[in-house]
Write a protein that holds these residues in place. Structure first.
Motif, PDB file in Angstrom:
ATOM      1  N   ASN A 220       0.833  -1.209   0.000  1.00  0.00           N
ATOM      2  CA  ASN A 220       0.000   0.000   0.000  1.00  0.00           C
ATOM      3  C   ASN A 220       0.867   1.260   0.000  1.00  0.00           C
ATOM      4  O   ASN A 220       0.542   2.250  -0.665  1.00  0.00           O
ATOM      5  CB  ASN A 220      -0.957  -0.007   1.203  1.00  0.00           C
ATOM      6  N   GLU A 221       1.972   1.198   0.709  1.00  0.00           N
ATOM      7  CA  GLU A 221       2.892   2.352   0.701  1.00  0.00           C
ATOM      8  C   GLU A 221       3.536   2.512  -0.684  1.00  0.00           C
ATOM      9  O   GLU A 221       3.670   3.617  -1.195  1.00  0.00           O
ATOM     10  CB  GLU A 221       3.995   2.148   1.746  1.00  0.00           C
ATOM     11  N   ILE A 222       3.919   1.381  -1.279  1.00  0.00           N
ATOM     12  CA  ILE A 222       4.486   1.441  -2.639  1.00  0.00           C
ATOM     13  C   ILE A 222       3.429   2.026  -3.596  1.00  0.00           C
ATOM     14  O   ILE A 222       3.738   2.862  -4.452  1.00  0.00           O
ATOM     15  CB  ILE A 222       4.928   0.030  -3.114  1.00  0.00           C
ATOM     16  N   ALA A 223       2.183   1.603  -3.417  1.00  0.00           N
ATOM     17  CA  ALA A 223       1.093   2.105  -4.275  1.00  0.00           C
ATOM     18  C   ALA A 223       0.975   3.620  -4.137  1.00  0.00           C
ATOM     19  O   ALA A 223       0.835   4.345  -5.136  1.00  0.00           O
ATOM     20  CB  ALA A 223      -0.221   1.433  -3.891  1.00  0.00           C
ATOM     21  N   ASN A 224       1.044   4.093  -2.913  1.00  0.00           N
ATOM     22  CA  ASN A 224       0.921   5.540  -2.701  1.00  0.00           C
ATOM     23  C   ASN A 224       2.066   6.287  -3.385  1.00  0.00           C
ATOM     24  O   ASN A 224       1.869   7.363  -3.953  1.00  0.00           O
ATOM     25  CB  ASN A 224       0.881   5.851  -1.198  1.00  0.00           C
ATOM     26  N   LEU A 225       3.246   5.669  -3.354  1.00  0.00           N
ATOM     27  CA  LEU A 225       4.397   6.283  -4.013  1.00  0.00           C
ATOM     28  C   LEU A 225       4.252   6.187  -5.543  1.00  0.00           C
ATOM     29  O   LEU A 225       4.644   7.107  -6.269  1.00  0.00           O
ATOM     30  CB  LEU A 225       5.680   5.596  -3.522  1.00  0.00           C
ATOM     31  N   CYS A 226       3.664   5.079  -6.008  1.00  0.00           N
ATOM     32  CA  CYS A 226       3.430   4.924  -7.452  1.00  0.00           C
ATOM     33  C   CYS A 226       2.553   6.059  -7.964  1.00  0.00           C
ATOM     34  O   CYS A 226       2.776   6.610  -9.044  1.00  0.00           O
ATOM     35  CB  CYS A 226       2.722   3.600  -7.746  1.00  0.00           C
ATOM     36  N   ASN A 232       3.124   2.014 -11.843  1.00  0.00           N
ATOM     37  CA  ASN A 232       1.870   1.263 -11.703  1.00  0.00           C
ATOM     38  C   ASN A 232       2.104   0.095 -10.741  1.00  0.00           C
ATOM     39  O   ASN A 232       2.923  -0.786 -11.000  1.00  0.00           O
ATOM     40  CB  ASN A 232       1.456   0.752 -13.089  1.00  0.00           C
ATOM     41  N   VAL A 233       1.361   0.077  -9.634  1.00  0.00           N
ATOM     42  CA  VAL A 233       1.609  -0.909  -8.587  1.00  0.00           C
ATOM     43  C   VAL A 233       1.367  -2.354  -9.064  1.00  0.00           C
ATOM     44  O   VAL A 233       1.977  -3.290  -8.548  1.00  0.00           O
ATOM     45  CB  VAL A 233       0.793  -0.587  -7.312  1.00  0.00           C
ATOM     46  N   GLU A 417      -6.639   1.934 -18.434  1.00  0.00           N
ATOM     47  CA  GLU A 417      -6.697   2.153 -19.886  1.00  0.00           C
ATOM     48  C   GLU A 417      -8.092   1.836 -20.438  1.00  0.00           C
ATOM     49  O   GLU A 417      -8.656   2.582 -21.249  1.00  0.00           O
ATOM     50  CB  GLU A 417      -5.636   1.244 -20.539  1.00  0.00           C
ATOM     51  N   HIS A 418      -8.660   0.722 -19.961  1.00  0.00           N
ATOM     52  CA  HIS A 418     -10.000   0.299 -20.390  1.00  0.00           C
ATOM     53  C   HIS A 418     -11.040   1.329 -19.961  1.00  0.00           C
ATOM     54  O   HIS A 418     -11.953   1.679 -20.718  1.00  0.00           O
ATOM     55  CB  HIS A 418     -10.310  -1.083 -19.789  1.00  0.00           C
ATOM     56  N   MET A 419     -10.899   1.836 -18.750  1.00  0.00           N
ATOM     57  CA  MET A 419     -11.872   2.812 -18.242  1.00  0.00           C
ATOM     58  C   MET A 419     -11.801   4.104 -19.065  1.00  0.00           C
ATOM     59  O   MET A 419     -12.819   4.741 -19.318  1.00  0.00           O
ATOM     60  CB  MET A 419     -11.602   3.108 -16.756  1.00  0.00           C
ATOM     61  N   LYS A 420     -10.581   4.438 -19.483  1.00  0.00           N
ATOM     62  CA  LYS A 420     -10.393   5.626 -20.322  1.00  0.00           C
ATOM     63  C   LYS A 420     -11.177   5.436 -21.626  1.00  0.00           C
ATOM     64  O   LYS A 420     -11.927   6.302 -22.062  1.00  0.00           O
ATOM     65  CB  LYS A 420      -8.897   5.795 -20.613  1.00  0.00           C
ATOM     66  N   GLU A 421     -10.990   4.246 -22.233  1.00  0.00           N
ATOM     67  CA  GLU A 421     -11.690   3.947 -23.494  1.00  0.00           C
ATOM     68  C   GLU A 421     -13.202   4.031 -23.330  1.00  0.00           C
ATOM     69  O   GLU A 421     -13.925   4.456 -24.222  1.00  0.00           O
ATOM     70  CB  GLU A 421     -11.351   2.524 -23.959  1.00  0.00           C
ATOM     71  N   LEU A 422     -13.683   3.599 -22.153  1.00  0.00           N
ATOM     72  CA  LEU A 422     -15.127   3.586 -21.911  1.00  0.00           C
ATOM     73  C   LEU A 422     -15.665   4.957 -21.492  1.00  0.00           C
ATOM     74  O   LEU A 422     -16.873   5.147 -21.324  1.00  0.00           O
ATOM     75  CB  LEU A 422     -15.484   2.567 -20.816  1.00  0.00           C
ATOM     76  N   GLY A 423     -14.752   5.890 -21.267  1.00  0.00           N
ATOM     77  CA  GLY A 423     -15.171   7.253 -20.920  1.00  0.00           C
ATOM     78  C   GLY A 423     -15.523   7.451 -19.458  1.00  0.00           C
ATOM     79  O   GLY A 423     -16.245   8.384 -19.105  1.00  0.00           O
ATOM     80  N   PHE A 424     -15.003   6.578 -18.590  1.00  0.00           N
ATOM     81  CA  PHE A 424     -15.236   6.747 -17.149  1.00  0.00           C
ATOM     82  C   PHE A 424     -14.114   7.568 -16.520  1.00  0.00           C
ATOM     83  O   PHE A 424     -12.952   7.437 -16.925  1.00  0.00           O
ATOM     84  CB  PHE A 424     -15.235   5.384 -16.443  1.00  0.00           C
ATOM     85  N   ALA A 425     -14.465   8.375 -15.526  1.00  0.00           N
ATOM     86  CA  ALA A 425     -13.432   8.869 -14.613  1.00  0.00           C
ATOM     87  C   ALA A 425     -13.185   7.714 -13.645  1.00  0.00           C
ATOM     88  O   ALA A 425     -14.133   7.052 -13.204  1.00  0.00           O
ATOM     89  CB  ALA A 425     -13.918  10.105 -13.880  1.00  0.00           C
ATOM     90  N   ILE A 429      -6.039   2.408  -6.773  1.00  0.00           N
ATOM     91  CA  ILE A 429      -4.960   2.506  -5.780  1.00  0.00           C
ATOM     92  C   ILE A 429      -3.608   2.219  -6.446  1.00  0.00           C
ATOM     93  O   ILE A 429      -3.372   1.118  -6.931  1.00  0.00           O
ATOM     94  CB  ILE A 429      -5.172   1.482  -4.635  1.00  0.00           C
ATOM     95  N   GLY A 430      -2.766   3.227  -6.496  1.00  0.00           N
ATOM     96  CA  GLY A 430      -1.396   3.019  -6.980  1.00  0.00           C
ATOM     97  C   GLY A 430      -1.281   2.903  -8.484  1.00  0.00           C
ATOM     98  O   GLY A 430      -0.310   2.315  -8.979  1.00  0.00           O
ATOM     99  N   ARG A 431      -2.278   3.437  -9.202  1.00  0.00           N
ATOM    100  CA  ARG A 431      -2.215   3.405 -10.664  1.00  0.00           C
ATOM    101  C   ARG A 431      -2.659   4.761 -11.206  1.00  0.00           C
ATOM    102  O   ARG A 431      -3.101   5.630 -10.467  1.00  0.00           O
ATOM    103  CB  ARG A 431      -3.105   2.288 -11.210  1.00  0.00           C
ATOM    104  N   GLU A 432      -2.592   4.886 -12.507  1.00  0.00           N
ATOM    105  CA  GLU A 432      -2.951   6.148 -13.141  1.00  0.00           C
ATOM    106  C   GLU A 432      -4.404   6.534 -12.820  1.00  0.00           C
ATOM    107  O   GLU A 432      -5.297   5.694 -12.853  1.00  0.00           O
ATOM    108  CB  GLU A 432      -2.810   5.967 -14.661  1.00  0.00           C
ATOM    109  N   THR A 433      -4.611   7.789 -12.503  1.00  0.00           N
ATOM    110  CA  THR A 433      -5.978   8.289 -12.317  1.00  0.00           C
ATOM    111  C   THR A 433      -6.523   8.704 -13.680  1.00  0.00           C
ATOM    112  O   THR A 433      -5.836   9.372 -14.450  1.00  0.00           O
ATOM    113  CB  THR A 433      -5.969   9.508 -11.363  1.00  0.00           C
ATOM    114  N   VAL A 434      -7.750   8.296 -13.962  1.00  0.00           N
ATOM    115  CA  VAL A 434      -8.383   8.696 -15.216  1.00  0.00           C
ATOM    116  C   VAL A 434      -9.457   9.722 -14.859  1.00  0.00           C
ATOM    117  O   VAL A 434     -10.423   9.391 -14.169  1.00  0.00           O
ATOM    118  CB  VAL A 434      -9.035   7.479 -15.919  1.00  0.00           C
ATOM    119  N   SER A 435      -9.247  10.963 -15.246  1.00  0.00           N
ATOM    120  CA  SER A 435     -10.248  11.966 -14.831  1.00  0.00           C
ATOM    121  C   SER A 435     -10.803  12.729 -16.028  1.00  0.00           C
ATOM    122  O   SER A 435     -10.337  12.560 -17.134  1.00  0.00           O
ATOM    123  CB  SER A 435      -9.636  12.919 -13.811  1.00  0.00           C
TER     124      SER A 435
END
Ligand SMILES: NC(=O)c1ccc[n+]([C@@H]2O[C@H](COP(=O)([O-])OP(=O)(O)OC[C@H]3O[C@@H](n4cnc5c(N)ncnc54)[C@H](O)[C@@H]3O)[C@@H](O)[C@H]2O)c1
Ligand SMILES: O=c1ccn([C@@H]2O[C@H](COP(=O)(O)OP(=O)(O)O[C@H]3O[C@H](CO)[C@@H](O)[C@H](O)[C@H]3O)[C@@H](O)[C@H]2O)c(=O)[nH]1
Length: 435
Positions: A220-226, A232-233, A417-425, A429-435
């Motif tokens: 979880n700490e590594i994820a926060n740093l990611c 990407n955790v 990446e999939h969520m980006k394609e689907l148009g979701f924000a 945890i510990g990965r790219e935020t799609v907004s």
């Protein structure tokens, strides 16, 4: 062998049922009359996959019985298992009042030699306290053995029937032979019974849980740093888990560990350390990080809605502390829901097994019959438990039902990446935020 199991909760019921499955004659004892009446009528008090099948078979074949009478339960028993609660006391130490009360009663009731087996998670030195409590009134010989339980809820039957290892703490040759005989059917594949002294066995249980909690917390700490560094955790997990010295399991970053064991056991070990004037700094850090981790998604949610959740409806998928259980003890979902309600939001929730227990604690939530029903007209979705059915939902339906296409995922169920394609924000945890 004739066995009594005192305490018929998650551990006691699994222990009793599994030992009856290997041919023993088992009586489970509990002070909860409603629970025992239910069990006598075939009603399971918990959801644990596979347990009902074994339960029904062994009840039907007369090997598994239930009673509220300790005297009746221990009659003729060669081993008496204690599977009693050890909840945290006010200072964080494990409260031994249930164990010591039963030990005191046993001293008065035992009429023949028995091995008293402590399956509860108890601090170092408890076997001696149990022994002393029994001795006060006992008129027969007995041995007290420490035999900590390592089963995980949700896979408890499999863990019990095929344990990685069985740990037994005893200095008595007589008790050792009884335990070897009892566990022989469960260690046929070479998984060991590891004998040691009582104190080491008691400590082994806390060391195992604290280590696993630490492993999760490290990730979880590594994820926060990611999140801060753009790594990407998920990749890190695969990258380090393949190192056999690290191992693949218990490396999943998420919304913090919960359940009836890790939180209380880490706390109890920290208390034991303090009692022995040892500052176990690592444990304190684990508790601190996990406390923050459980609230990780809230700031993102608040920011998304401009700091105001009044009149917002938040759909929640997952209430149980992990999949395949109805146990909600220390579940991250509960703390988050309480906070959402305090902030003025409405909450609609769905969990395949966790809703009855949650309803009793959080009546202000709207509980729904399906995952999709919880989404109907909600402003956002939050995910707290990785039930498999949440992993591949019909995203078209999700976006049609939600007012905003936004998901806050505490279990990393989807690919950014999939969520980006689907148009979701999409916040995980510990990965790219799609907004
Ligand atoms: N739940 C787990 O996954 C797990 C796994 C390993 C170890 N443990 C440890 O095992 C112990 C039991 O945990 P649990 O989750 O089964 O607890 P639980 O709360 O589910 O069950 C405990 C049962 O003991 C009964 N009880 C209380 N006082 C009693 C008495 N005087 N006589 C008879 N019954 C009595 C309660 O009514 C309850 O049914 C704890 O020490 C826990 O830390 C739990
Ligand atoms: O990679 C992981 C693995 C687990 N968890 C979380 O950790 C908690 C505990 O999970 P798990 O250990 O699978 O469930 P428990 O039933 O609480 O089992 C733990 O606690 C029991 C009680 O002491 C022990 O017997 C088990 O060996 C020990 O795994 C849950 O909230 C999980 O979501 C993670 O966040 N990431």
């Amino acid at each position: 062998m004739k066995i009594a199991v005192v305490g018929t909760g998650y551990v006691g019921l699994v222990t009793g049922t599994c030992f009856s499955e290997t041919g023993n004659q088992v009586v489970c004892v509990d002070v909860n009359e409603e629970k025992i009446k239910g069990l006598q009528n075939g009603v399971m008090p918990i959801y644990e996959p596979g347990l009902d099948v074994l339960f029904n078979r062994n009840v039907e074949e007369g090997r598994l019985k239930f009673t509220t009478s300790l005297k009746e339960g221990i009659e003729g028993a060669e081993t008496i298992f204690l599977a009693l609660p050890t909840p945290p006391g006010e200072d964080g130490s494990a409260d031994l009042k249930y164990i010591l009360k039963v030990a005191d009663d046993l001293g008065k009731l035992m009429t023949q030699y028995a091995v008293i087996v402590d399956k509860s998670t108890v601090p170092v030195g408890t076997a001696e306290l149990v022994s002393a409590a029994i001795s006060r009134n006992a008129t027969v010989d007995f041995d007290v053995v420490s035999n900590p339980e390592f089963l995980r809820e949700g896979v408890a039957v499999e863990d019990f029937m095929k344990p990685d290892r069985v740990v037994v703490g005893t200095g008595s040759e007589r008790a050792k032979k009884v335990m070897e005989r009892l566990y022989a059917p469960l260690v046929r594949q070479g998984n060991p019974i590891i004998f040691m002294d009582e104190r080491s066995a008691e400590m082994t249980k806390y060391a195992a849980n604290a280590f696993l909690a630490m492993k999760i917390t490290f990730m979880n700490e590594i994820a926060n740093l990611c999140e801060k560094t753009g790594a990407n955790v998920d990749h890190i997990r695969r990258g380090i888990g393949t190192d056999s010295r690290i191992g693949k399991r218990f490396l999943f970053a998420g919304i913090g560990y919960g359940g009836s064991c890790f939180p209380k056991d880490v706390q109890a070990l920290a208390k034991t350390s303090a009692d022995y004037a040892y500052d176990f700094r690592l444990l304190n850090a684990v508790m601190e990080v996990n406390k923050d981790q459980k609230r990780k998604l809230l700031p993102h949610l608040l920011a998304y809605f401009g700091g105001d959740l009044k009149d917002k409806t938040i759909a929640v998928w997952g209430l149980a502390f992990k999949p395949y259980t109805d146990d909600i003890r220390e579940a991250p979902a509960l703390e988050n829901i309480r906070e959402l309600l305090d902030l003025g939001a409405k909450v609609t929730a769905y969990d395949p097994e966790g809703m009855p227990n949650t309803k009793a604690l959080l009546p202000g939530v709207t509980y729904c019959h399906t995952a999709y029903a919880a989404l109907d007209d909600a402003d956002a979705l939050m995910i707290f438990t990785e039930w498999p059915q949440f992993r591949t939902p019909e995203f078209e339906k999700v976006s049609a039902l939600l007012k905003n296409k936004v998901i806050f995922d505490g279990r990393n169920l989807y690919e950014p990446e999939h969520m980006k394609e689907l148009g979701f924000a999409y916040f995980s945890i510990g990965r790219e935020t799609v907004s």
